[in-house]
Design a protein around this motif. Structure first.
Motif, PDB file in Angstrom:
ATOM      1  N   UNK A   1       0.800  -1.229   0.000  1.00  0.00           N
ATOM      2  CA  UNK A   1       0.000   0.000   0.000  1.00  0.00           C
ATOM      3  C   UNK A   1       0.834   1.280   0.000  1.00  0.00           C
ATOM      4  N   UNK A   2       1.953   1.252   0.718  1.00  0.00           N
ATOM      5  CA  UNK A   2       2.741   2.489   0.870  1.00  0.00           C
ATOM      6  C   UNK A   2       4.038   2.457   0.057  1.00  0.00           C
ATOM      7  N   UNK A   3       4.486   1.258  -0.271  1.00  0.00           N
ATOM      8  CA  UNK A   3       5.767   1.138  -0.965  1.00  0.00           C
ATOM      9  C   UNK A   3       6.925   0.926  -0.002  1.00  0.00           C
ATOM     10  N   UNK A   4       6.631   0.954   1.303  1.00  0.00           N
ATOM     11  CA  UNK A   4       7.705   0.784   2.298  1.00  0.00           C
ATOM     12  C   UNK A   4       7.092   0.442   3.661  1.00  0.00           C
ATOM     13  N   UNK A   5       7.928  -0.074   4.544  1.00  0.00           N
ATOM     14  CA  UNK A   5       7.490  -0.327   5.927  1.00  0.00           C
ATOM     15  C   UNK A   5       7.876   0.890   6.770  1.00  0.00           C
ATOM     16  N   UNK A   6       6.926   1.562   7.389  1.00  0.00           N
ATOM     17  CA  UNK A   6       7.271   2.736   8.198  1.00  0.00           C
ATOM     18  C   UNK A   6       8.302   2.366   9.264  1.00  0.00           C
ATOM     19  N   UNK A   7       9.268   3.254   9.437  1.00  0.00           N
ATOM     20  CA  UNK A   7      10.360   2.927  10.346  1.00  0.00           C
ATOM     21  C   UNK A   7       9.931   2.825  11.808  1.00  0.00           C
ATOM     22  N   UNK A   8       8.789   3.380  12.149  1.00  0.00           N
ATOM     23  CA  UNK A   8       8.300   3.166  13.511  1.00  0.00           C
ATOM     24  C   UNK A   8       8.014   1.683  13.735  1.00  0.00           C
ATOM     25  N   UNK A   9       7.551   0.985  12.702  1.00  0.00           N
ATOM     26  CA  UNK A   9       7.330  -0.456  12.830  1.00  0.00           C
ATOM     27  C   UNK A   9       8.672  -1.177  12.930  1.00  0.00           C
ATOM     28  N   UNK A  10       9.608  -0.797  12.071  1.00  0.00           N
ATOM     29  CA  UNK A  10      10.927  -1.426  12.131  1.00  0.00           C
ATOM     30  C   UNK A  10      11.556  -1.238  13.513  1.00  0.00           C
ATOM     31  N   UNK A  11      11.442  -0.047  14.039  1.00  0.00           N
ATOM     32  CA  UNK A  11      12.036   0.239  15.354  1.00  0.00           C
ATOM     33  C   UNK A  11      11.379  -0.594  16.454  1.00  0.00           C
ATOM     34  N   UNK A  12      10.061  -0.597  16.451  1.00  0.00           N
ATOM     35  CA  UNK A  12       9.310  -1.327  17.479  1.00  0.00           C
ATOM     36  C   UNK A  12       9.446  -2.848  17.343  1.00  0.00           C
ATOM     37  N   UNK A  13       9.873  -3.343  16.185  1.00  0.00           N
ATOM     38  CA  UNK A  13       9.931  -4.809  16.013  1.00  0.00           C
ATOM     39  C   UNK A  13      11.001  -5.441  16.902  1.00  0.00           C
ATOM     40  N   UNK A  14      11.812  -4.607  17.534  1.00  0.00           N
ATOM     41  CA  UNK A  14      12.751  -5.128  18.550  1.00  0.00           C
ATOM     42  C   UNK A  14      11.983  -5.851  19.670  1.00  0.00           C
ATOM     43  N   UNK A  15      10.772  -5.429  19.928  1.00  0.00           N
ATOM     44  CA  UNK A  15       9.930  -6.038  20.962  1.00  0.00           C
ATOM     45  C   UNK A  15       8.539  -6.263  20.342  1.00  0.00           C
ATOM     46  N   UNK A  16       8.311  -7.419  19.731  1.00  0.00           N
ATOM     47  CA  UNK A  16       7.116  -7.600  18.892  1.00  0.00           C
ATOM     48  C   UNK A  16       5.783  -7.330  19.598  1.00  0.00           C
ATOM     49  N   UNK A  17       5.640  -7.724  20.848  1.00  0.00           N
ATOM     50  CA  UNK A  17       4.342  -7.502  21.481  1.00  0.00           C
ATOM     51  C   UNK A  17       4.094  -6.013  21.724  1.00  0.00           C
ATOM     52  N   UNK A  18       5.184  -5.297  21.991  1.00  0.00           N
ATOM     53  CA  UNK A  18       5.050  -3.842  22.144  1.00  0.00           C
ATOM     54  C   UNK A  18       4.550  -3.215  20.837  1.00  0.00           C
ATOM     55  N   UNK A  19       5.061  -3.741  19.732  1.00  0.00           N
ATOM     56  CA  UNK A  19       4.629  -3.239  18.424  1.00  0.00           C
ATOM     57  C   UNK A  19       3.137  -3.490  18.221  1.00  0.00           C
ATOM     58  N   UNK A  20       2.693  -4.707  18.552  1.00  0.00           N
ATOM     59  CA  UNK A  20       1.262  -5.008  18.359  1.00  0.00           C
ATOM     60  C   UNK A  20       0.386  -4.047  19.172  1.00  0.00           C
ATOM     61  N   UNK A  21       0.757  -3.822  20.414  1.00  0.00           N
ATOM     62  CA  UNK A  21      -0.031  -2.918  21.257  1.00  0.00           C
ATOM     63  C   UNK A  21      -0.027  -1.498  20.705  1.00  0.00           C
ATOM     64  N   UNK A  22       1.136  -1.090  20.238  1.00  0.00           N
ATOM     65  CA  UNK A  22       1.262   0.257  19.682  1.00  0.00           C
ATOM     66  C   UNK A  22       0.343   0.412  18.461  1.00  0.00           C
ATOM     67  N   UNK A  23       0.381  -0.561  17.564  1.00  0.00           N
ATOM     68  CA  UNK A  23      -0.448  -0.489  16.353  1.00  0.00           C
ATOM     69  C   UNK A  23      -1.931  -0.495  16.702  1.00  0.00           C
ATOM     70  N   UNK A  24      -2.284  -1.323  17.659  1.00  0.00           N
ATOM     71  CA  UNK A  24      -3.688  -1.408  18.067  1.00  0.00           C
ATOM     72  C   UNK A  24      -4.177  -0.068  18.636  1.00  0.00           C
ATOM     73  N   UNK A  25      -3.371   0.524  19.488  1.00  0.00           N
ATOM     74  CA  UNK A  25      -3.770   1.806  20.064  1.00  0.00           C
ATOM     75  C   UNK A  25      -3.787   2.893  18.983  1.00  0.00           C
ATOM     76  N   UNK A  26      -2.774   2.885  18.149  1.00  0.00           N
ATOM     77  CA  UNK A  26      -2.694   3.872  17.071  1.00  0.00           C
ATOM     78  C   UNK A  26      -3.933   3.807  16.174  1.00  0.00           C
TER      79      UNK A  26
END
Lengths: 190, 190, 190, 190, 190, 190
Positions: free
Chosen positions: B32-57
């Motif tokens: 859809x965007x042509x790239x993975x937003x770097x906020x996702x790349x950064x948060x992928x260090x802790x996958x569950x934190x990423x899921x929560x972040x995306x859900x809240x966002x």
């Protein structure tokens, strides 16, 4: 003048109308704590927001991490002190007292963490928490290097940062809604 | 000196090792965007934190609300301007430009929202966002009454406050990790 | 709401009534840039003030100096970022993009210069610019010694200081008059 | 410890080597004032910069305007007080004392203008000067309307703004170069 | 890490060597409070300074005044909150709790007095205390008129001002000497 | 507009009604200084407060100490400069001029002490005074160690701290009461 009973300036829905998953949480809170924390009451105005908030909170504050639960609560209180957030200082100040068994430490975190005698690692964490809260645009490699020199791994820095970030969120929700802490907190572990 | 490629000062795990649900999100972003937003790349260090972040966002920025999606992005950019968060200003500045079709409006939100000509309701929302970001302990009934006078319901004030609060979280995660925005944002909707 | 056309809150005289020397400059601007910069339109309320402003501007930004033209524009944008001056950030942000050919660098200077990867000399110049703008009374020998250690001569320090000082002047003229940048800047070198 | 003689941290060229037009100005200063103001000595490191500075200064401070010369000096001192600029407070404080014949007024402008008893127009001018100096991004229509209500025309607001802006420039040149005021100022009109 | 026992970073003389008048005060403190407040121990390094401090303290906090003793303690805590003075927040927070019988009120004064529900007169007094502490140079007739409108006489304003002023003194003595409050305060009136 | 005669916004009692001990002090002031300092006139609204204030003042400023009387006056003026207290800057600026015989030094202390050439010990004292005044909660062992390294004993640090603390009290009394300095100060030792 006695302080009136109040929870949130935006109003609180009747808990009888909550979805079953939330009713179950309410019941569990009463069972374990004796009351439903007012942050839940306040957030119940928008139930899905509450679920997301609890999910994020539990992961940050309770899941395994290089930072102990006490350390995360200390960070929470120092962030809330910088932001002068009454709700979070009362609720998480109580948590520091309970987890440490040291009422003096709880007061120090809430009032001016710089007076506390701490090991270098904890002091570095709290200095970082203060700076990331009050001047996030000034945080740079020197700050991260300081944390590494104090023994934090990249994952620890992530967890520390997210704890700081999360309480910058919750402090603002409390201030925006004039959220009042449950009175039970005041007497705990004094 | 050309700016080097970088994503997060804490390092980014190899995406090949991500869980399947996250791999699926990565693929959808590229599609859809042509790239993975770097906020996702950064948060992928802790996958569950990423899921929560995306859900809240997603709930805060995309679910039904009395605030339009553009208004929520305007709030996001004004908060990020107060905090001088490079990542969020670039990424959400692009969103304001895209949703409004008005590149000038995006610049105004990022650089000094007070120069924009806005209706009273939007101006009240942005003034509240600035104050709740920079001096949360000073927010009081007069501020909430001002929002109500501008037509916001308690639910609208909740949504506005949570948007402000959320970007105070994400701004600090970006500053703490030296998160760099994907370069694709710079050229969008100019 | 579309942003209305406006130039200066103090009003702009009819250019047809300008003195011949200024009319010639207006014509040259249209020829070279496609428009007359609104700082000229704003200042034309007091023609002699405009002449002095242009003379000082040209000497500081365009005459031979140990600082490159790009470096002077970078300083201009960082000062304007500290002061959150919309006009100067838009107009001189475009200049950084044009002179560097690097749109990302322009955004970094405008939004938070500390995220940019720079050589030590340029970083020292921008740190000095920020401090001289936000806390001039704290500038002392240690700051000047830092610039010398980074390779600046006394003449370079003079030029750097005057660039900082000049944009502290022009930022305030823009804020005082609600000066709007010409819309053409937004699209340049994106 | 007696204060050592010094003029500028960047060094001052031998006046014997100055161009003839500047030599003539030096001679005139000695004739009229008894000394060459150290701002001229400091700027003589870059002679064309000095010429532009003097030209702008003379137009702003001495040409016909809706603001009296005393009022412009009062503004100069209040701006310099906000910026805590030693050179300009000493030199222009002396000018306020001389033009007003009121040494107390000079001290009030330098130390805390809010204690002075002033007419509403002058007080509005000084409040605007303070705000435009310390928080230029917050200046808006309400501030300009306040000046108009106090009787200022658009041209007066332009002149006031440029006076404020100019001393924000000169304060920073003085701080950047550690410019010392000539000792003669201290004793004038006490 | 348990907090170590400490009183003052400047050292405390052996009480056995104190003059008789001070020994009598020490004995009275032990009799009435169970301990000698550490502010006395700290000040005993310079006995005459201690006598003057006690004399001024007793007059301000205990002598007849239009402000009740509780109100004076509330002012003391709000000033100490603005200055983040650990010693005074702990010692005088305990006094607010004891005099009001309301532990919640003590916490509110220490953490963010703006969340408390107060009558208009007390709120006006605390707003004045905050401003006189954090921005004394901005206090003006409008502030004094506000106090008069809330019912304060000139003598009341004098007493309020001196209470604010005195805790700005004692907060700084505590910070300068790293004065630690006696641990007994923490448990009082919880 | 000439500055009107005024002493205190809270009013000044008729000196004819003062107690005999105060009348004697008034007479002595007139004999030695030619006038009664307005701080005495202001405080005479509450005679016992005045006695305590004079007693503390005399001990801090005039009793034997490791800090010279001039050094204590320099500290007084630097504190008053940080707080922009008109009364204390005028009255104690005159004292610095008188005790040092150096009018330039008095101006430097009042306007920006950082421009003065001082020995390391005095500079350390003034830096401490500034920090303890503007950010008391940040003072820590590093600051005290700096003073010790500059040669101050614990007793000297006590005296320095109390001088700083006292002028933080008196600055606020002056601002709260709009206390005006006697005009005689302006002309002294120029």
């Amino acid at each position: 003048m006695p302080q009136p009973d109040r929870v949130s300036a935006l109003g609180v829905p009747d808990p009888a109308g909550l979805d079953d998953d939330l009713k179950a949480i309410w019941a569990k809170c009463v069972e374990k704590l004796g009351f439903v924390p007012n942050v839940f009451n306040t957030y119940s105005l928008k139930p899905q927001r509450l679920r997301n908030f609890m999910q994020m909170y539990n992961e940050i504050m309770l899941s395994p991490s290089g930072l102990s639960k006490l350390e995360r609560e200390m960070v929470a209180v120092v962030v809330s002190s910088a932001n002068r957030c009454y709700y979070c200082l009362v609720a998480h100040g109580a948590a520091v007292r309970a987890l440490s068994g040291d009422p003096e430490l709880g007061e120090m975190m809430a009032l001016n963490y710089r007076v506390a005698t701490l090991d270098a690692r904890q002091r570095a964490m709290l200095d970082f928490a203060w700076k990331l809260t009050t001047a996030p645009n000034l945080v740079d490699d020197a700050d991260r290097d300081g944390l590494k020199a104090a023994g934090l791994t990249p994952e620890d820095i992530f967890d520390l940062s997210e704890t700081v970030a999360f309480f910058n969120l919750s402090n603002r929700m409390a201030s925006a809604t004039d959220m009042m802490p449950n009175r039970e907190y005041h007497r705990q572990t004094r």
